[in-house]
Write an enzyme that holds these catalytic residues in place. Structure first.
Site, PDB file in Angstrom:
ATOM      1  N   GLU A 292       0.797  -1.219   0.000  1.00 59.95           N
ATOM      2  CA  GLU A 292       0.000   0.000   0.000  1.00 59.95           C
ATOM      3  C   GLU A 292       0.834   1.275   0.000  1.00 59.95           C
ATOM      4  O   GLU A 292       0.521   2.247   0.697  1.00 59.95           O
ATOM      5  CB  GLU A 292      -0.928   0.012   1.226  1.00 59.95           C
ATOM      6  CG  GLU A 292      -0.227   0.084   2.589  1.00 59.95           C
ATOM      7  CD  GLU A 292       0.174  -1.251   3.167  1.00 59.95           C
ATOM      8  OE1 GLU A 292       0.469  -1.320   4.372  1.00 59.95           O
ATOM      9  OE2 GLU A 292       0.189  -2.244   2.410  1.00 59.95           O
ATOM     10  N   GLU A 317      -5.859  -2.448  -0.432  1.00 55.98           N
ATOM     11  CA  GLU A 317      -4.818  -1.415  -0.447  1.00 55.98           C
ATOM     12  C   GLU A 317      -5.429  -0.016  -0.422  1.00 55.98           C
ATOM     13  O   GLU A 317      -4.861   0.898   0.193  1.00 55.98           O
ATOM     14  CB  GLU A 317      -3.923  -1.586  -1.678  1.00 55.98           C
ATOM     15  CG  GLU A 317      -3.289  -2.963  -1.827  1.00 55.98           C
ATOM     16  CD  GLU A 317      -2.690  -3.504  -0.546  1.00 55.98           C
ATOM     17  OE1 GLU A 317      -2.003  -2.747   0.176  1.00 55.98           O
ATOM     18  OE2 GLU A 317      -2.892  -4.693  -0.246  1.00 55.98           O
TER      19      GLU A 317
END
Length: 690
Positions: A292, A317
């Site tokens: 992420e 994410e």
């Protein structure tokens, strides 16, 4: 010598500045902190995974200027740290570093002071752990004063460190140009640049590739990728980056979905704070499924085969934009504060976008995997705690597991249940982000804010409710004390269980009975759940596995890799030789860790080790050296196969990130050093993916 000297185009940009947090951690013991329930003492913040003296400084900003040399597989340049001492008498600066970093020089400058020439500093590098070292810098006497800005410049070269992955052209999807990417989670970025490598410290940063991160982030979220990448805009604030041969497929798979998911998330949790939400698809050598990194999510290209798994990974994410990136766990011992909340947020997004039944089905797949892991580890294993304590020297990545995601999710779901209404809890999470954005927190901060937000729950003493005590949730071993009601998924889950029961009750089942179940119209998660539950009962009678093959193997050939790998694990675990050519073909096609390690583990565990060795020697040139070493350790455990600090064999992981979204296949060992226990576990026993 081929060298990348030109300035690379920016991969993402931020649209507006926000105030810098200055590295403040909400749970810092130097600040007042309410306990999670009345009478509880403050929790002192200690990060045993960092050698740095980060509590002595405020990190306002840092700048990276690096030149990439693909031929030598090195990055050379400098790091500039803008630091403000927070107390008098500080004579040293200690940064997290790594033996793979070659430090050339370090100097110091006091902006606005005479002389303008920086002063050269002395330094030494001391051992810390097997995943890093400490860079100890002597600061000039008399010039370091509280609240006075100093600039430290470190000139260095990277070599073979765990954060930096160099891919020769033949290991990329297009096989025409080399590529490099970095992966910092959890404590790898100290081999990318010297830093305060702790999630407790956040700062803004800039880089010479015309990239500016105007929002404070911890060190592990700094990332770089360079290679033959092209992009297509897929929304007003999102674009897809990939090698040319992958780009059209990636764009087709995502379309306008990212903007839709962002919109749903903003309705639930407030404004998306990072400006851009771009995605780069990386070759199969990417060691996890997704990460992420703010503004630019890294995702393994292999997941493009499965639309449903891709959907979950990208949404997970995106959820980290609020939970993990905006509000971060202050220590790695409480990783659930990022992953558990992000998993809950992911499921709120999918519920709003695709309905409750779909979300319940995906949740059942994951909770099945959690209980599978518990059966293997035992209910008293300390890795099943949400707050896992570990001793100095233990790599935090070894404690990243399904409990971080799914037990954390169950605790957040329990808090939602206590609030009395899911929409009311959405409002709480939105206000929680607003209260703590760009800060690092501990569990005390979340729980204290929850009890202030819902004072009636504190008055009712819910933190001490028998069997569901908050302290038990955080510090207790074993399964979650509460799991959410998933009955809304019954229409999708029920037929799967009926088919499993049919295959387990007859030897083999009647074909007419089987005809009522058409797997060709089932979703990926339904087929995955069916195969996972059948794997739980392997080995099966030969007649059953033969009938399963006759019924489904041709269908599975046409489906995605998430389904195929589970079927092939059944083939291997049941020593079903007629389908062995399918195993060979799969391992010749797929070169990612998440699709190779599980099958090699299964082949070696049974009577097919010679087959595994043969396939390995046929395909090894197409495997990344780190994966090659991992497979060598699986195939030849008694040999002295060389290890590489760039590739520690990954721990038990929850199928997508760090992260990333729950990580996929690379799972071998879970460690709980504080309790003095080490539980070895192969992925073949967990059946976890994405």
């Amino acid at each position: 010598m081929a060298e990348l000297t030109q300035t690379s185009p920016s991969l993402c940009c931020c649209r507006k500045s926000l105030p810098v947090s200055g590295g403040r951690c909400v749970g810092d013991s130097t600040l007042p902190s309410a306990g999670p329930w009345p009478g509880a003492p403050p929790c002192p913040l200690v990060d045993v995974a960092s050698a740095s003296n980060f509590r002595c400084f405020q990190l306002r900003h840092f700048h990276l200027d690096l030149q990439l040399n693909f031929a030598a597989k090195e990055m050379t340049g400098w790091l500039v740290l803008d630091l403000v001492p927070v107390e008098p008498g500080i004579s040293t600066l200690i940064l997290d570093s790594h033996p793979s970093l070659l430090i050339h020089s370090i100097d110091c400058k006091i902006p606005g002071d005479e002389p303008e020439e920086p002063a050269s500093l002395t330094y030494r590098v001391d051992p810390f752990t097997d995943y890093g070292s400490s860079l100890i810098i002597s600061l000039p006497a008399g010039t370091v004063k509280p609240s006075r800005l100093i600039q430290i410049t470190v000139r260095y070269t990277t070599t073979d460190g765990p954060a930096i992955w160099w891919l020769d052209s033949e290991l990329t999807c297009g096989q025409s140009c080399p590529l490099v990417f970095t992966q910092g989670h959890s404590v790898c970025n100290r081999s990318f640049f010297p830093c305060f490598d702790t999630p407790a410290v956040k700062s803004t940063y800039t880089a010479a590739v015309r990239f500016s991160m105007e929002f404070p982030v911890p060190s592990y979220l700094v990332a770089l990728v360079a290679g033959e990448l092209q992009h297509v805009d897929i929304g007003p604030r999102s674009r897809v980056w990939a090698e040319p041969c992958l780009l059209s497929c990636a764009v087709k798979k995502l379309g306008g979905s990212v903007e839709r998911w962002l919109g749903v998330a903003e309705d639930l949790f407030g404004e998306y704070l990072w400006g851009r939400c771009d995605i780069v698809f990386l070759p199969p050598s990417f060691p996890i499924v997704a990460m992420e990194n703010p503004c630019l999510t890294f995702i393994i290209a292999s997941i493009l085969e499965s639309s449903e798994f891709l959907l979950i990974d990208v949404i997970h994410e995106i959820a980290h934009g609020w939970f993990g990136n905006a509000v971060t766990n202050a220590t790695w011992e409480e990783m659930w504060l990022s992953e558990g909340l992000a998993t809950y947020a992911q499921r709120r997004i999918t519920t709003e976008a695709y309905g409750e039944a779909f979300t319940c089905l995906e949740t059942v797949v994951r909770l099945d995997a959690l209980h599978r892991q518990l059966r293997l580890l035992g209910d008293s294993n300390p890795v099943s705690k949400l707050q896992v304590k570990f001793e100095p020297g233990v790599n935090p990545s070894t404690l990243m597991n399904l409990f971080t995601y799914e037990k954390g999710f169950c605790f957040v779901s329990y808090l939602s249940e206590l609030s009395g209404d899911v929409r009311r809890f959405d409002s709480f999470l939105k206000d929680y982000i607003s209260e703590f954005k760009f800060q690092s927190v501990v569990a005390q901060d979340l729980i204290a804010y929850f009890l202030r937000y819902f004072p009636e729950l504190q008055d009712a003493a819910v933190p001490q409710r028998e069997g569901l005590e908050f302290e038990r949730w955080l510090s207790g071993c074993g399964p979650p004390p509460f799991e959410p009601d998933l009955s809304a998924g019954g229409a999708l889950i029920g037929p799967v269980q009926e088919l499993c029961d049919l295959w387990r009750s007859a030897n083999p089942p009647d074909q007419q009975a089987l005809a009522t179940f058409d797997l060709s119209v089932w979703s990926t998660f339904q087929v995955v759940l069916f195969l996972d539950r059948m794997l739980d009962h392997s080995p099966l009678p030969h007649e059953v596995i033969a009938s399963l093959s006759a019924s489904y193997s041709s269908l599975f050939d046409s489906l995605n890799a998430e389904i195929q790998i589970r079927w092939l694990q059944m083939v291997v675990r049941n020593t079903f030789y007629p389908d062995l050519p399918r195993v060979r073909a799969f391992l010749h096609k797929h070169t990612s860790r998440m699709y190779t390690v599980p099958l090699y583990e299964d082949l070696v565990a049974g009577v097919m080790k010679c087959v595994a060795v043969e396939i390995f020697y046929q395909t090894q040139r197409r495997l990344h050296p780190n994966l090659r070493r991992t497979l060598q350790l699986i195939l030849f455990p008694s040999s002295s196969a060389p290890t590489n600090q760039n590739s520690p064999i990954p721990p038990i992981v929850a199928g997508s990130s760090p992260s990333g979204s729950p990580l996929q296949a690379p799972a071998t060992t879970a460690t709980a050093s504080a309790a003095g226990t080490t539980a070895a576990m192969a992925l073949r026993d967990v059946n976890v993916s994405a």
